[in-house]
Design an enzyme around this catalytic site. Structure first.
Site, PDB file in Angstrom:
ATOM      1  N   GLU A 166       0.920  -0.895  -0.298  1.00 52.41           N
ATOM      2  CA  GLU A 166      -0.181  -0.056   0.263  1.00 52.41           C
ATOM      3  C   GLU A 166       0.693   0.894   0.451  1.00 52.41           C
ATOM      4  O   GLU A 166       0.646   1.895   0.486  1.00 52.41           O
ATOM      5  CB  GLU A 166      -0.946   0.300   1.125  1.00 52.41           C
ATOM      6  CG  GLU A 166      -1.880  -0.927   1.082  1.00 52.41           C
ATOM      7  CD  GLU A 166      -2.870  -1.628   2.395  1.00 52.41           C
ATOM      8  OE1 GLU A 166      -3.236  -0.382   3.097  1.00 52.41           O
ATOM      9  OE2 GLU A 166      -3.925  -2.239   2.720  1.00 52.41           O
ATOM     10  N   ASP A 406      -8.491  -9.327   6.535  1.00 52.05           N
ATOM     11  CA  ASP A 406      -7.653  -8.289   6.949  1.00 52.05           C
ATOM     12  C   ASP A 406      -6.419  -8.300   7.695  1.00 52.05           C
ATOM     13  O   ASP A 406      -6.811  -9.256   7.587  1.00 52.05           O
ATOM     14  CB  ASP A 406      -8.707  -7.200   7.588  1.00 52.05           C
ATOM     15  CG  ASP A 406      -7.839  -5.873   6.896  1.00 52.05           C
ATOM     16  OD1 ASP A 406      -7.106  -5.516   5.978  1.00 52.05           O
ATOM     17  OD2 ASP A 406      -8.877  -4.288   6.428  1.00 52.05           O
ATOM     18  N   GLU A 455      -6.946  -6.478  -2.184  1.00 47.54           N
ATOM     19  CA  GLU A 455      -6.677  -5.055  -2.105  1.00 47.54           C
ATOM     20  C   GLU A 455      -5.021  -5.111  -2.660  1.00 47.54           C
ATOM     21  O   GLU A 455      -5.737  -4.390  -3.666  1.00 47.54           O
ATOM     22  CB  GLU A 455      -6.754  -4.666  -0.521  1.00 47.54           C
ATOM     23  CG  GLU A 455      -6.610  -3.249  -0.404  1.00 47.54           C
ATOM     24  CD  GLU A 455      -6.646  -2.415   1.122  1.00 47.54           C
ATOM     25  OE1 GLU A 455      -7.026  -1.746   1.344  1.00 47.54           O
ATOM     26  OE2 GLU A 455      -6.051  -3.518   1.514  1.00 47.54           O
ATOM     27  N   GLU A 461      -9.340   4.814   1.269  1.00 44.42           N
ATOM     28  CA  GLU A 461      -8.834   4.482   2.624  1.00 44.42           C
ATOM     29  C   GLU A 461      -7.724   5.129   3.203  1.00 44.42           C
ATOM     30  O   GLU A 461      -7.577   6.307   3.685  1.00 44.42           O
ATOM     31  CB  GLU A 461      -8.520   3.104   3.209  1.00 44.42           C
ATOM     32  CG  GLU A 461      -7.026   2.334   3.114  1.00 44.42           C
ATOM     33  CD  GLU A 461      -7.207   1.425   3.485  1.00 44.42           C
ATOM     34  OE1 GLU A 461      -7.780   1.626   4.836  1.00 44.42           O
ATOM     35  OE2 GLU A 461      -6.297   0.849   2.930  1.00 44.42           O
TER      36      GLU A 461
END
Length: 651
Positions: A166, A406, A455, A461
């Site tokens: 990310e 998650d 993801e 987010e």
């Protein structure tokens, strides 16, 4: 000095003679444009040419299993060739039919192992195959990409094997990459007149690959594979103790079955940037579906976490409670949205058999069932791993449709095995899976079609709590991250900031860029579980947008990349049935795009176009809806504002 030169010449001559003696036939793609040349000297090397341009110099490959280095001087006992021309018909994808055309060469060595090379028209791949008895330990895999020049590398630097992929992409020469700041894959190398991407496919019971640049004596731009060692000891840590952080690793990568095929090492070749935005070679290389997945239903999801359960104008206190969840279900039912995701907070994070007081999941499932809406539940990965059998059986009994899992944030062998084990067990209970805080996909969604999304991206987010996702980033991930597979970016923000106007708000988050960029993501981003990240009461202010979001598909029959340039803009066309959708995303540079409509059928068609408003460069939420007749002989011209986009529906 003269003697040394003579000796060097003799060594080179002997090496050349041995190189020729190996006499391994070259492998070409079906269209003949890609050529793979394999040589065996001290070990195996391969090079890749495209249209007679060398794009990968002779690069070594080997595999060390039980301290035996495969590919080192062992004799090639046979060369097996085959060609394939078939069509894959997936349960769901961004094409209803996937052409699978390739030529293959398998080199069989003495010692019960082989290496398989495949050449497609859009890239090449190779993998090791072994036939050893019992379990084996893999100490190392030598993967190297020797590029002819110090090209620009577009990569996602991580610096730690415990990562959720990310981060933003960086763009710098290959040799600027440091070993301490290695990169996840996919990466893109910007070569002369084309792009070359590196990734992997069909990863199972084995760690994921990363890349780094080692400073070597040659000073050449080489990328080398790195692999996380097997985790021997872990402890809870990270945000909310949701991670299992590795505190000690073994001296080997994997312990696995000695008779198996190893992951594909993939090199994608794209003559034009736009070709990257619709490449599915990873899917083609993955194992076939393990079960009948006709029960799997992709769809859109109304999601409450991003908007912080913020509803306005309602007669109850919004939050993690029954009234709020029922409101989301009613909203989804009114607008033909398939699922409602109950994210963090519905249960004890470390005991998913224990719902929060006042939350009755079976009642919500029944409430949704009467209205045609299904429920998805969020979980922490090590919680569901510990309670897997009980939890999945309970969720099936309740009638839950699937799980969002998650904070895995790893892809060593243990984590990779968890991805597959959960997918297999969830399928037995007819449960869907959406992985968050995870590594990039490698084709698991083909093998287990109940895995609908991953993801592994810096998505919407981040706009809640840190520096925002830039429009350039939003363009880049279409070309890079989506090479790996489906991507859960979670689009749909209805508060939209023009350049310089963004501010962070956890409870009232916004996006950086225009509203039409957010709408364009529903076409450009492939996500079979596609989120509506904002609150129902925000969408209901804009009936035209809500109608579009209700109708836009999440899987497709056909995809055509129309135009684009990495880091600048992208334009994609996708078809479902007889309806075409066109999406575009733009960076901060205003531009007018010209869309060739020759792919639609003859005759007059009705187009509905969401386009950036005249003042979208000042107000990110400014948009216009234009309806007009179009045909396949007249191009469309659309102005994309800075940070802008468009979403077009053609009946």
């Amino acid at each position: 000095m003269k003697l040394n030169k003579i000796l060097l010449s003799f060594i080179l001559l002997c090496s050349f003679s041995f190189l020729q003696a190996a006499d391994i036939q070259p492998l070409r793609s079906p269209d003949g444009k890609i050529k793979v040349t394999i040589r065996q000297t001290d070990k195996l090397y391969y090079s890749v040419d495209y249209n007679d341009q060398n794009i990968l110099w002779y690069s070594p490959l080997s595999l060390t299993v039980d301290n035996q280095r495969l590919g080192f001087r062992d004799q090639v006992v046979s060369q097996l060739t085959r060609s394939n021309s078939s069509v894959i018909k997936p349960y769901w994808w961004f094409r209803s039919e996937i052409p699978d055309d390739y030529n293959e060469l398998e080199l069989v060595f003495e010692g019960k192992y082989s290496i398989i090379f495949r050449a497609y028209n859009d890239g090449i791949a190779y993998r090791w195959k072994t036939a050893f008895r019992g379990n084996v330990k893999v100490q190392d895999e030598e993967v190297e990409y020797r590029f002819p020049k110090n090209y620009l590398l577009i990569s996602h630097q991580v610096g730690d094997f415990q990562t959720s992929y990310e981060k933003n992409y960086t763009k710098a020469p290959i040799q600027s990459l440091k070993e301490a700041d290695f990169t996840s894959i996919p990466v893109i190398v910007d070569e002369e007149n084309l792009k070359v991407a590196v990734t992997e496919a069909d990863l199972y019971d084995y760690p994921g690959m990363y890349l780094t640049h080692f400073d070597n004596a040659s000073g050449r731009p080489f990328l080398t594979g790195l692999f996380p060692r097997y985790p021997e000891k872990v402890k809870k840590g990270g945000h909310g103790n949701f991670n299992l952080r590795v505190t000690r690793r073994a001296d080997y990568m994997a312990q696995t079955d000695g008779t198996r095929e190893f992951p594909w090492r993939v090199l994608i070749v794209a003559p034009e940037d736009k070709d990257l935005a619709a490449n599915d070679i990873v899917y083609r290389l993955a194992r076939k579906a393990q079960f009948d997945a006709s029960w799997v239903k992709p769809g859109k999801v109304s999601w409450e976490w991003w908007n912080d359960w913020n509803l306005e104008g309602v007669n109850f206190q919004a939050g993690i409670n029954m009234d709020t969840y029922k409101y989301y279900i009613d909203f989804a039912a009114r607008h033909h949205i398939d699922y409602v995701l109950m994210d963090e907070g519905w249960s004890d994070q470390f005991d998913i058999l224990l719902p929060k007081p006042g939350i009755d999941v079976p009642e919500l499932v029944q409430y949704g069932r009467k209205r045609g809406v299904k429920i998805l539940l969020w979980t922490v990965w090590h919680t569901i791993d510990r309670q897997m059998n009980e939890a999945l059986a309970l969720f099936e009994k309740w009638g839950v449709a699937g799980v969002k899992v998650d904070f895995i944030d790893r892809d060593d062998q243990v984590a990779v095995n968890f991805y597959e084990r959960l997918a297999a067990e969830a399928a037995k209970h007819h449960l869907l899976v959406d992985y968050h805080g995870c590594s990039k996909p490698t084709g698991l969604e083909r093998t287990y079609p109940n895995v609908l999304n991953f993801e592994s991206v810096r998505g919407n987010e981040y706009n809640k709590f840190t520096s925002p996702d830039t429009p350039e980033h939003n363009v880049d991930i279409t070309y890079i991250r989506m090479l790996a597979g489906p991507m859960d970016y979670t689009p749909g923000a209805m508060r939209n900031a023009a350049k310089g106007q963004f501010f962070t708000s956890y409870s009232m988050p916004m996006s950086y860029g225009t509203r039409c960029q957010q709408l364009g993501m529903y076409i450009c981003y492939f996500a079979p579980l596609q989120m509506l990240c904002d609150a129902p009461t925000e969408y209901e202010k804009y009936p035209d947008i809500l109608k579009f979001l209700s109708e836009v598909p999440v899987t497709w029959d056909e995809t055509i990349p129309l135009d684009g340039k990495l880091g600048e803009y992208v334009v994609l066309a996708r078809r479902k049935g007889n309806t075409w959708y066109i999406g575009a995303l733009n960076n901060w540079t205003e531009r007018t795009i010209r869309i060739d409509l020759s792919f639609i059928s003859e005759g007059q068609h009705q187009a509905q176009m969401f386009v950036d408003g005249k003042n979208a460069d000042r107000r990110g939420d400014d948009y216009m809806v234009i309806s007009q007749r179009v045909n396949n002989s007249t191009p469309l011209e659309i102005t994309l504002k800075p940070g802008g986009g468009t979403a077009i529906r053609i009946e």
